[in-house]
Design a protein around this motif. Structure first.
Motif, PDB file in Angstrom:
ATOM      1  N   GLU A 155      44.829  44.511  46.307  1.00  0.00           N
ATOM      2  CA  GLU A 155      46.192  45.004  46.521  1.00  0.00           C
ATOM      3  C   GLU A 155      46.209  46.502  46.289  1.00  0.00           C
ATOM      4  OE1 GLU A 155      49.271  41.465  45.480  1.00  0.00           O
ATOM      5  OE2 GLU A 155      48.327  42.375  43.736  1.00  0.00           O
ATOM      6  N   GLY A 156      47.260  47.156  46.783  1.00  0.00           N
ATOM      7  CA  GLY A 156      47.415  48.590  46.548  1.00  0.00           C
ATOM      8  C   GLY A 156      46.278  49.393  47.122  1.00  0.00           C
ATOM      9  N   GLU A 157      45.751  50.347  46.361  1.00  0.00           N
ATOM     10  CA  GLU A 157      44.705  51.237  46.842  1.00  0.00           C
ATOM     11  C   GLU A 157      43.429  50.490  47.200  1.00  0.00           C
ATOM     12  OE1 GLU A 157      43.986  54.363  44.095  1.00  0.00           O
ATOM     13  OE2 GLU A 157      46.009  55.212  44.218  1.00  0.00           O
ATOM     14  N   ALA A 158      43.193  49.344  46.565  1.00  0.00           N
ATOM     15  CA  ALA A 158      41.965  48.590  46.817  1.00  0.00           C
ATOM     16  C   ALA A 158      41.914  48.021  48.228  1.00  0.00           C
ATOM     17  CB  ALA A 158      41.824  47.459  45.798  1.00  0.00           C
ATOM     18  N   LEU A 159      43.061  47.972  48.904  1.00  0.00           N
ATOM     19  CA  LEU A 159      43.061  47.511  50.291  1.00  0.00           C
ATOM     20  C   LEU A 159      42.381  48.513  51.212  1.00  0.00           C
ATOM     21  CD1 LEU A 159      46.630  45.973  50.659  1.00  0.00           C
ATOM     22  CD2 LEU A 159      44.472  44.793  51.117  1.00  0.00           C
ATOM     23  N   ASP A 160      42.451  49.787  50.870  1.00  0.00           N
ATOM     24  CA  ASP A 160      41.870  50.842  51.699  1.00  0.00           C
ATOM     25  C   ASP A 160      40.546  51.354  51.162  1.00  0.00           C
ATOM     26  OD1 ASP A 160      43.862  51.166  53.765  1.00  0.00           O
ATOM     27  OD2 ASP A 160      45.187  51.925  52.189  1.00  0.00           O
ATOM     28  N   ASP A 161      40.404  51.365  49.863  1.00  0.00           N
ATOM     29  CA  ASP A 161      39.226  51.947  49.238  1.00  0.00           C
ATOM     30  C   ASP A 161      38.351  50.821  48.684  1.00  0.00           C
ATOM     31  OD1 ASP A 161      37.317  53.350  47.884  1.00  0.00           O
ATOM     32  OD2 ASP A 161      38.722  54.665  46.814  1.00  0.00           O
ATOM     33  N   PHE A 162      37.273  50.507  49.406  1.00  0.00           N
ATOM     34  CA  PHE A 162      36.422  49.397  49.008  1.00  0.00           C
ATOM     35  C   PHE A 162      35.515  49.746  47.843  1.00  0.00           C
ATOM     36  CE2 PHE A 162      38.175  47.652  52.682  1.00  0.00           C
ATOM     37  CZ  PHE A 162      37.908  46.290  52.728  1.00  0.00           C
ATOM     38  N   ARG A 163      35.623  50.969  47.352  1.00  0.00           N
ATOM     39  CA  ARG A 163      34.915  51.315  46.120  1.00  0.00           C
ATOM     40  C   ARG A 163      35.652  50.776  44.909  1.00  0.00           C
ATOM     41  NH1 ARG A 163      34.768  57.639  47.245  1.00  0.00           N
ATOM     42  NH2 ARG A 163      36.926  57.020  47.736  1.00  0.00           N
ATOM     43  N   ILE A 164      36.911  50.415  45.097  1.00  0.00           N
ATOM     44  CA  ILE A 164      37.698  49.835  44.009  1.00  0.00           C
ATOM     45  C   ILE A 164      37.506  48.326  44.025  1.00  0.00           C
ATOM     46  CG2 ILE A 164      40.016  49.527  43.049  1.00  0.00           C
ATOM     47  CD1 ILE A 164      40.826  52.111  44.491  1.00  0.00           C
ATOM     48  N   ALA A 165      37.074  47.782  42.922  1.00  0.00           N
ATOM     49  CA  ALA A 165      36.811  46.349  42.860  1.00  0.00           C
ATOM     50  C   ALA A 165      38.118  45.568  42.902  1.00  0.00           C
ATOM     51  CB  ALA A 165      36.054  46.007  41.580  1.00  0.00           C
ATOM     52  N   PRO A 166      38.127  44.427  43.590  1.00  0.00           N
ATOM     53  CA  PRO A 166      39.319  43.576  43.559  1.00  0.00           C
ATOM     54  C   PRO A 166      39.623  43.126  42.130  1.00  0.00           C
ATOM     55  CG  PRO A 166      37.734  42.811  45.209  1.00  0.00           C
ATOM     56  CD  PRO A 166      37.038  43.851  44.391  1.00  0.00           C
ATOM     57  N   LYS A 167      40.888  43.056  41.794  1.00  0.00           N
ATOM     58  CA  LYS A 167      41.238  42.502  40.492  1.00  0.00           C
ATOM     59  C   LYS A 167      41.033  40.996  40.534  1.00  0.00           C
ATOM     60  CE  LYS A 167      46.249  42.048  41.301  1.00  0.00           C
ATOM     61  NZ  LYS A 167      47.595  42.465  40.833  1.00  0.00           N
ATOM     62  N   VAL A 168      40.855  40.397  39.387  1.00  0.00           N
ATOM     63  CA  VAL A 168      40.565  38.971  39.301  1.00  0.00           C
ATOM     64  C   VAL A 168      41.617  38.297  38.443  1.00  0.00           C
ATOM     65  CG1 VAL A 168      38.894  37.233  38.569  1.00  0.00           C
ATOM     66  CG2 VAL A 168      38.088  39.369  39.602  1.00  0.00           C
ATOM     67  N   LEU A 169      42.289  37.306  39.017  1.00  0.00           N
ATOM     68  CA  LEU A 169      43.305  36.552  38.295  1.00  0.00           C
ATOM     69  C   LEU A 169      42.689  35.302  37.698  1.00  0.00           C
ATOM     70  CD1 LEU A 169      46.262  36.665  40.874  1.00  0.00           C
ATOM     71  CD2 LEU A 169      45.712  38.323  39.074  1.00  0.00           C
ATOM     72  N   SER A 170      43.081  34.983  36.485  1.00  0.00           N
ATOM     73  CA  SER A 170      42.687  33.714  35.880  1.00  0.00           C
ATOM     74  C   SER A 170      43.402  32.576  36.588  1.00  0.00           C
ATOM     75  CB  SER A 170      43.038  33.708  34.394  1.00  0.00           C
ATOM     76  OG  SER A 170      44.460  33.708  34.235  1.00  0.00           O
ATOM     77  N   ALA A 171      43.027  31.337  36.267  1.00  0.00           N
ATOM     78  CA  ALA A 171      43.693  30.187  36.875  1.00  0.00           C
ATOM     79  C   ALA A 171      45.187  30.219  36.575  1.00  0.00           C
ATOM     80  CB  ALA A 171      43.068  28.894  36.377  1.00  0.00           C
ATOM     81  N   ALA A 172      45.546  30.480  35.336  1.00  0.00           N
ATOM     82  CA  ALA A 172      46.963  30.507  34.960  1.00  0.00           C
ATOM     83  C   ALA A 172      47.708  31.620  35.685  1.00  0.00           C
ATOM     84  CB  ALA A 172      47.100  30.676  33.446  1.00  0.00           C
ATOM     85  N   GLU A 173      47.094  32.810  35.740  1.00  0.00           N
ATOM     86  CA  GLU A 173      47.730  33.925  36.447  1.00  0.00           C
ATOM     87  C   GLU A 173      47.853  33.634  37.937  1.00  0.00           C
ATOM     88  OE1 GLU A 173      46.134  37.628  33.634  1.00  0.00           O
ATOM     89  OE2 GLU A 173      44.885  36.841  35.268  1.00  0.00           O
ATOM     90  N   GLY A 174      46.802  33.047  38.515  1.00  0.00           N
ATOM     91  CA  GLY A 174      46.833  32.728  39.932  1.00  0.00           C
ATOM     92  C   GLY A 174      47.891  31.697  40.271  1.00  0.00           C
ATOM     93  N   ILE A 175      48.028  30.682  39.431  1.00  0.00           N
ATOM     94  CA  ILE A 175      49.052  29.663  39.652  1.00  0.00           C
ATOM     95  C   ILE A 175      50.431  30.286  39.625  1.00  0.00           C
ATOM     96  CG2 ILE A 175      50.159  27.644  38.603  1.00  0.00           C
ATOM     97  CD1 ILE A 175      47.274  26.783  37.752  1.00  0.00           C
ATOM     98  N   ASP A 176      50.689  31.109  38.629  1.00  0.00           N
ATOM     99  CA  ASP A 176      52.005  31.768  38.540  1.00  0.00           C
ATOM    100  C   ASP A 176      52.263  32.630  39.776  1.00  0.00           C
ATOM    101  OD1 ASP A 176      52.451  30.578  36.091  1.00  0.00           O
ATOM    102  OD2 ASP A 176      51.927  32.351  34.908  1.00  0.00           O
ATOM    103  N   TYR A 177      51.240  33.345  40.217  1.00  0.00           N
ATOM    104  CA  TYR A 177      51.357  34.211  41.391  1.00  0.00           C
ATOM    105  C   TYR A 177      51.727  33.384  42.620  1.00  0.00           C
ATOM    106  CZ  TYR A 177      49.938  37.941  44.689  1.00  0.00           C
ATOM    107  OH  TYR A 177      49.911  38.892  45.677  1.00  0.00           O
ATOM    108  N   ILE A 178      51.010  32.290  42.838  1.00  0.00           N
ATOM    109  CA  ILE A 178      51.230  31.464  44.022  1.00  0.00           C
ATOM    110  C   ILE A 178      52.607  30.825  44.003  1.00  0.00           C
ATOM    111  CG2 ILE A 178      50.443  29.425  45.276  1.00  0.00           C
ATOM    112  CD1 ILE A 178      47.612  30.065  44.167  1.00  0.00           C
ATOM    113  N   VAL A 179      52.999  30.271  42.870  1.00  0.00           N
ATOM    114  CA  VAL A 179      54.312  29.617  42.769  1.00  0.00           C
ATOM    115  C   VAL A 179      55.423  30.612  43.059  1.00  0.00           C
ATOM    116  CG1 VAL A 179      55.938  28.507  41.176  1.00  0.00           C
ATOM    117  CG2 VAL A 179      53.546  27.778  41.217  1.00  0.00           C
ATOM    118  N   LYS A 180      55.307  31.814  42.494  1.00  0.00           N
ATOM    119  CA  LYS A 180      56.318  32.848  42.738  1.00  0.00           C
ATOM    120  C   LYS A 180      56.359  33.205  44.226  1.00  0.00           C
ATOM    121  CE  LYS A 180      57.626  37.530  41.182  1.00  0.00           C
ATOM    122  NZ  LYS A 180      57.514  38.241  42.463  1.00  0.00           N
ATOM    123  N   GLU A 181      55.194  33.393  44.832  1.00  0.00           N
ATOM    124  CA  GLU A 181      55.123  33.724  46.260  1.00  0.00           C
ATOM    125  C   GLU A 181      55.805  32.664  47.112  1.00  0.00           C
ATOM    126  OE1 GLU A 181      52.821  36.345  48.312  1.00  0.00           O
ATOM    127  OE2 GLU A 181      54.120  37.140  46.752  1.00  0.00           O
TER     128      GLU A 181
END
Length: 524
Positions: A155-181
């Motif tokens: 997300e953000g700058e990492a979409l354009d700059d592949f030198r920036i590593a993708p952030k990693v969501l835990s299972a709990a964080e990912g679940i919350d993200y998906i439900v909200k979406e």
């Protein structure tokens, strides 16, 4: 119908999902809109996002991890064929490591979908296009959490700059993200129809939410899953909302395979969300469903590979339509239909196989004097006289003989029968808003329509078996076995219990090397 939607044939370079692999997305989109315009913006990018799911889902990658790791499917090594450095055996026997190719290929494919869907949002999509893209991203994220226990996202700058590593969501964080979406986009998604199930829709979002709530406690603690009453009640509420639309019904007797037919977009009464396949438009290798199981001498010749196990086959009763029938469908142009041989052409192929050109018994290729009789007996390494004949061969997607190119069967992701089975499970796990009587009735509607005797009562054990029968080879078996606490147990051709580390797959070595935000799962 399919022809009323806008389609592109897009060819896009893969996005390497790690950080240091600075390969840019190939922006040479070669697409043509049906109406003749060549403007590739959010429309084209959205189709690319949809198409990203074809490879992992259509009996490859994700499918292999979800099915061949279980009692439902096996890819036996047949002499020198199907060895591939043991990657299939490792998946079935629960002996994989972080270097297994299926771990990495699936990780990359799902990550590519997440990227492609996110990329749509940067190109001024309409509200509906935005909602569709966010649904596709949520689905791929759900699969990531299911398989690997985490989900990387750019997300953000990492979409354009592949030198920036993708952030990693835990299972709990990912679940919350998906439900909200999903809750944010559900009102904007189209209502959905049976003939446009390949477009993300409200009921697809509801079904994905059901799967999230049903599996939430498992994703957070795979060895000792918990099932919160509030989560189970959400599953029931969502199921009732889907039923309340009046759009879907359990396929009538004799119509189970309508859900997987070459014209399933026109004849299915159950499909909620599918992946689009149409010759001359777009799609993927849905004919893998035939090629992976069919013998060389069948019509057409296949690759003589994968099979199910006799213990799994024995879960089906003799009258169960799902076990196999002669299915009369328009895209069958063989003599099996025209001359009314009416040999079984869908379901589980076992015993003597016949030539659909002349109705004569087929023979094996080597040795050529061996009748082509698919046997119950199969080992994970086969050799000798049974090399070509060992193993029962399942086929759900009736072969599309009417097309010499891309086959037209849309791949089923979500189906109404699954919704009813999830609702029944949520009732048994303590959810409110529905009764055990209602749950039993819904399951028995499925059983009756499939030609088998209704259950007298409903338990978690017979419900798991019913899910195994109804949803065989659809890509849910591993997830179900983990949720029911059965995945680590011995099964046919996996004689010993598995280490609990195999409840989640290894983070691929290639991904650890390029994303410092990733941490290997315990035990690998």
């Amino acid at each position: 119908m399919k022809s009323k939607y806008l389609f592109y044939s897009l060819f896009i370079g893969s996005v390497i999902f790690g950080a240091s692999s600075c390969t840019k997305l190939n922006e040479e989109f070669r697409g043509e809109l049906e109406e003749g315009t060549t403007n590739v913006g959010a429309d084209g990018l959205l189709i690319t996002a949809y198409s990203s799911l074809l490879v992992p889902y259509q009996q490859d990658q994700r499918w292999v991890l979800q099915e061949i790791s279980t009692d439902a499917a096996m890819a036996p090594t047949r002499g020198g064929d199907w060895d591939d450095n043991g990657i299939y055996r490792a998946v079935h026997l629960h002996r994989w490591n972080a270097d297994n190719a299926f771990m990495n290929n699936t990780f990359v494919s799902l990550g590519t979908t997440i990227y492609n869907a996110t990329n749509v949002l940067r190109f001024n999509p309409s509200k509906q296009q935005e909602a569709e893209a966010r649904f596709l991203r949520a689905l791929a994220m759900f699969d990531m959490i299911d398989l690997y226990g985490i989900v990387p996202i750019r997300e953000g700058e990492a979409l354009d700059d592949f030198r920036i590593a993708p952030k990693v969501l835990s299972a709990a964080e990912g679940i919350d993200y998906i439900v909200k979406e999903l809750n944010e986009i559900i009102a904007t998604l189209p209502n959905g129809t049976l003939t446009s199930a390949f477009v993300a829709n409200k009921n697809a979002a509801r079904t994905l939410l059901m799967k999230i709530y049903l599996n939430k406690g498992t994703f957070l603690n795979r060895q000792s899953p918990t099932f919160d009453v509030a989560d189970m009640t959400q599953v029931i509420t969502l199921a009732k909302a889907i039923t309340g639309t009046g759009t879907y019904s359990v396929a009538a007797k004799g119509k189970y395979f309508d859900n997987f037919a070459p014209n399933n977009d026109a004849v299915s009464s159950e499909n909620i969300f599918t992946l689009y396949n149409e010759n001359g438009k777009r799609g993927g290798a849905v004919d893998r469903t035939w090629n992976t199981i069919a013998h060389y001498n069948m019509t057409p010749g296949g690759w003589n590979g994968w099979c199910t196990l006799s213990d799994y086959y024995d879960k089906f009763g003799a009258t169960d339509e799902r076990r196999g029938i002669y299915y009369n469908y328009p895209a069958d142009t063989t003599n099996n239909k025209k001359l009314e041989y009416h040999r079984q052409n869908v379901g589980f192929f076992i015993g003597q196989q016949y030539d659909w050109k002349n109705n004569k018994p087929l023979m094996a290729r080597n040795p050529a004097n061996t009748p082509l009789v698919f046997t119950r007996e199969v080992t994970i390494r086969t050799s000798g006289a049974t090399l070509e004949t060992a193993g029962i061969r399942p086929l759900k997607y009736a072969y599309d003989y009417s097309s010499s190119g891309q086959k037209n069967n849309d791949w089923v992701v979500f189906r109404y029968s699954d919704v009813l089975l999830m609702q029944a499970e949520a009732v048994l796990r303590g959810g409110t808003g529905s009764s055990t009587v209602e749950a039993l009735a819904k399951v028995n509607t499925i059983r009756t329509n499939r030609g088998v005797t209704p259950f007298a009562s409903l338990t978690l054990d017979n419900l798991l078996d019913e899910r195994g029968r109804e949803l065989y080879w659809e890509g849910w078996r591993r997830q179900d076995l983990i949720r029911f606490g059965k995945f680590l147990e011995p099964f046919q051709e996996k004689p010993t219990a598995s280490d609990p580390k195999y409840l989640v797959f290894a983070i691929p070595s290639q991904q650890l090397a390029v994303n410092p935000n990733l941490t290997q799962n315990p035990g690998y």
